[in-house]
Every structure is written in C-alpha cells, then in structure tokens.
Design a protein around this motif. Structure first.
Motif, short mmCIF file in Angstrom:
data_model
loop_
_atom_site.label_atom_id
_atom_site.label_comp_id
_atom_site.label_asym_id
_atom_site.label_seq_id
_atom_site.Cartn_x
_atom_site.Cartn_y
_atom_site.Cartn_z
N GLU A 81 18.91 32.10 -14.03
CA GLU A 81 19.47 33.25 -14.85
C GLU A 81 20.07 32.68 -16.31
OE1 GLU A 81 20.62 35.98 -11.19
OE2 GLU A 81 22.21 34.78 -12.13
N PHE B 85 18.39 53.85 -8.26
CA PHE B 85 17.98 53.20 -7.10
C PHE B 85 17.42 54.19 -6.04
CE2 PHE B 85 19.51 52.17 -2.84
CZ PHE B 85 19.24 50.99 -2.74
N ARG C 139 13.86 53.31 -12.92
CA ARG C 139 14.23 54.49 -12.31
C ARG C 139 15.63 54.31 -11.46
NH1 ARG C 139 9.43 56.01 -8.83
NH2 ARG C 139 9.40 53.92 -8.42
N ASP D 225 15.09 38.34 -11.88
CA ASP D 225 16.42 38.22 -11.55
C ASP D 225 17.20 39.72 -11.69
OD1 ASP D 225 17.07 35.38 -10.69
OD2 ASP D 225 15.63 35.35 -12.73
N GLY D 226 17.99 40.45 -10.90
CA GLY D 226 18.53 41.60 -11.32
C GLY D 226 17.76 42.75 -11.25
N CYS D 227 16.53 42.66 -10.86
CA CYS D 227 15.56 44.02 -10.86
C CYS D 227 15.93 44.89 -9.65
CB CYS D 227 14.08 43.65 -10.68
SG CYS D 227 13.72 42.76 -9.01
N GLY D 228 16.80 44.24 -8.64
CA GLY D 228 17.05 45.18 -7.41
C GLY D 228 16.78 44.73 -6.10
N LYS D 229 15.93 43.59 -6.12
CA LYS D 229 15.36 43.15 -4.67
C LYS D 229 16.36 43.30 -3.59
CE LYS D 229 14.50 39.21 -6.60
NZ LYS D 229 14.96 39.53 -7.75
N SER D 230 17.68 42.86 -3.65
CA SER D 230 18.56 42.59 -2.49
C SER D 230 19.08 43.76 -2.03
CB SER D 230 19.86 41.66 -2.95
OG SER D 230 19.25 40.46 -3.36
N SER D 231 19.47 44.51 -3.18
CA SER D 231 20.01 45.93 -2.93
C SER D 231 19.05 47.00 -2.16
CB SER D 231 20.66 46.79 -4.04
OG SER D 231 19.95 46.45 -5.22
N ARG E 285 21.87 44.68 -15.60
CA ARG E 285 22.39 44.86 -13.97
C ARG E 285 22.87 43.70 -13.29
NH1 ARG E 285 16.93 48.04 -11.53
NH2 ARG E 285 17.30 49.76 -13.17
N ARG F 281 28.04 39.26 -12.73
CA ARG F 281 28.28 37.77 -12.10
C ARG F 281 28.09 36.56 -13.15
NH1 ARG F 281 22.83 39.39 -8.74
NH2 ARG F 281 21.59 38.15 -9.99
N1 LIG Z 1 17.63 51.16 -9.85
C1 LIG Z 1 18.73 50.77 -10.20
N2 LIG Z 1 19.47 51.35 -11.14
C2 LIG Z 1 20.71 50.88 -11.38
N3 LIG Z 1 21.26 49.81 -10.91
C3 LIG Z 1 20.53 49.11 -9.89
C4 LIG Z 1 19.14 49.51 -9.52
N4 LIG Z 1 19.09 48.66 -8.66
C5 LIG Z 1 19.78 47.73 -8.36
N5 LIG Z 1 20.75 47.90 -9.17
C6 LIG Z 1 22.14 46.97 -9.28
O1 LIG Z 1 21.54 46.02 -10.17
C7 LIG Z 1 22.31 44.92 -9.77
C8 LIG Z 1 21.32 44.00 -9.36
O2 LIG Z 1 20.61 44.29 -8.20
P1 LIG Z 1 20.16 43.13 -6.98
O3 LIG Z 1 21.22 42.32 -6.97
O4 LIG Z 1 19.64 43.98 -6.13
O5 LIG Z 1 19.04 42.36 -7.65
P2 LIG Z 1 18.28 41.25 -7.27
O6 LIG Z 1 16.94 41.37 -7.84
O7 LIG Z 1 18.52 40.91 -5.88
O8 LIG Z 1 18.74 40.04 -8.18
P3 LIG Z 1 18.58 38.43 -7.97
O9 LIG Z 1 17.18 38.19 -8.25
O10 LIG Z 1 19.46 37.84 -9.23
O11 LIG Z 1 19.02 38.30 -6.39
C9 LIG Z 1 23.27 45.32 -8.60
O12 LIG Z 1 24.63 45.57 -8.99
C10 LIG Z 1 22.61 46.70 -8.05
O13 LIG Z 1 23.60 47.31 -7.52
#
Ligand SMILES: Nc1ncnc2c1ncn2[C@@H]1O[C@H](COP(=O)(O)OP(=O)(O)OP(=O)(O)O)[C@@H](O)[C@H]1O
Ligand SMILES: [Mg+2]
Length: 204
Positions: free
Chosen positions: A155, A188, A186, A10-16, A145, A149
């Motif tokens: 989470e 985004f 690293r 959770d929060g690693c950046g998958k969605s973005s 990250r 929320r």
């Molecule tokens: N490489 C990065 N460096 C810094 N911030 C980042 C990076 N990648 C994503 N973020 C930020 O971290 C937050 C979490 O990213 P995101 O929602 O994409 O994660 P997720 O893996 O989809 O989380 P979840 O599993 O909870 O859906 C967002 O605010 C996003 O903009």
C-alpha cells in the motif's frame, strides 16, 4: 461446491464485503469457509506477514510471485479443495488474479503473463474459482477508504502505482472469463446486494 472470490485493489472493500456475503450465505443454510490470500494456513499467514511487512523492503517480482503462489498452493490443497469436497461454499479474498495484476501487468518490467498463467495452473490444479468479482473503484477513493490505517509494504507504493493496479484489474477482467467487474464506488449496501444477486445464480 462453490468457490467465489472477491478481488480488487487495496481498500476497495473485499474484506468487509466478504464478511457480509459469508453471513448471508450462512443464513441461507450453507456452510461457508471464508479465507484470505495470502493466508488462512499456518505457512500462508507467515508468508503474509513477510510479504506485507515494510521491513521486508523491495522484492523482485519473481520472488513476490513465488511467495504468493506458495501461500496459494497451501491454501488450495489444504483448505479450499477439502471444503469444496464437503459441499461447502468458499468465499476468498484475492486469488491468482492478484498475481497477474501486481506481478505481471502493473509492473514494469512485469513477469511474462504466460509463465504466471502456467504457475497458476500448477498451483490450482482442478480447483479454480467459479467466479471472481473485481471490486472496481478509483484509486483515490480506495486510498481514502484505507486512510485510517498504517500502510503496509504494498500500500505504501506511490499514487501512480495504485492507478496502474486499478487499470490492470480493469484489463484483466476482459482477459479472464471467470472475472466480472463490480462497480464498487457505490454504497456498501448496494455493492453487497449486487454480489448476493450474482452469487445466488452460482449456488448449486
Ligand atoms: N462501498 C463502500 N463505501 C464506503 N466505504 C466502504 C465501502 N466498502 C468498504 N468500505 C470501507 O472501506 C474500508 C476498506 O474496506 P476493506 O478493508 O473491506 O477493503 P479491502 O479491499 O479488504 O482492503 P485490503 O486490500 O487492504 O485488505 C473499510 O473501512 C470499509 O468499511
Ligand atoms: Mg482486506
């Protein structure tokens, strides 16, 4: 045609990262279907609400595995397989690897891994991902990250749990030939460039 998955805690950046990847693929002229697990079907979205709601409370690992798998079965049969048949690219957030990590490896006691793998085979049939990119980042960075929320049911589990999830993802990359680790500590843009480079090599 090509089925790529972004995985990780959770929060690693998958969605973005998935949004960026889908936009780039469309710029290249591909039709893209972007889905999330659990979800992206009517039943899947209902199960997602149930699974993430804090009001749901504790569930047995087997119950979680079956509910996530039910959502996945609907997604694979009704969305992923038809898109692949149409020659489209599927970009998915999460896949069966999450079930292996959350309900088997990171749980004590966890579900029997062979049973989870058998369930996965029945859910996916022939439609397995071409590649699974595991966005690996330290648990405290992922926490920071997602700090902005409210935490969902999963989470909200303690720090030790999230450390185990991260370690389980690292472990499962070694077991699964389809999975590759991506250093998600690293920026985004650096992660996105790495993903695009790897996906480029998979497109047919
Ligand atoms: N490489 C990065 N460096 C810094 N911030 C980042 C990076 N990648 C994503 N973020 C930020 O971290 C937050 C979490 O990213 P995101 O929602 O994409 O994660 P997720 O893996 O989809 O989380 P979840 O599993 O909870 O859906 C967002 O605010 C996003 O903009
Ligand atoms: Mg997300």
């Amino acid at each position: 045609m090509t089925y790529v998955v972004l995985e990780g805690p959770d929060g690693c950046g998958k969605s973005s990262q998935a949004v960026g990847l889908a936009a780039w693929l469309r710029d290249q002229g591909h039709s893209v279907v972007h889905v999330r697990e659990p979800g992206s079907t009517p039943v899947g979205e209902s199960l997602r609400q149930l699974l993430l709601a804090r009001a749901t409370g504790d569930l047995r690992p087997i119950t979680e595995a079956l509910l996530f798998s039910a959502a996945r079965a609907e997604l694979v049969a009704n969305v992923v397989a038809p898109a692949l048949r149409r020659g489209e690219v599927v970009v998915a957030e999460r896949c069966y690897l999450s079930t292996i990590v959350y309900q088997s490896i990171a749980q004590t006691p966890g579900l029997d891994l062979d049973w989870v793998l058998d369930l996965t085979r029945r859910v996916h049939g022939a439609h397995l991902p071409d590649a699974i990119f595991v966005l690996d980042v330290a648990a405290d960075v992922a926490l920071a990250r997602r700090r902005a929320r409210d935490h969902d049911r999963i989470e909200a589990r303690g720090d030790g749990y999230h450390e185990r999830v991260r370690a389980a993802f690292v472990q499962v990359v070694a077991l699964e030939a389809r999975a590759q680790r991506i250093d998600a500590a690293r920026s985004f843009d650096a992660v996105q460039a790495d993903l695009r480079e790897r996906v480029r090599g998979l497109l047919r």
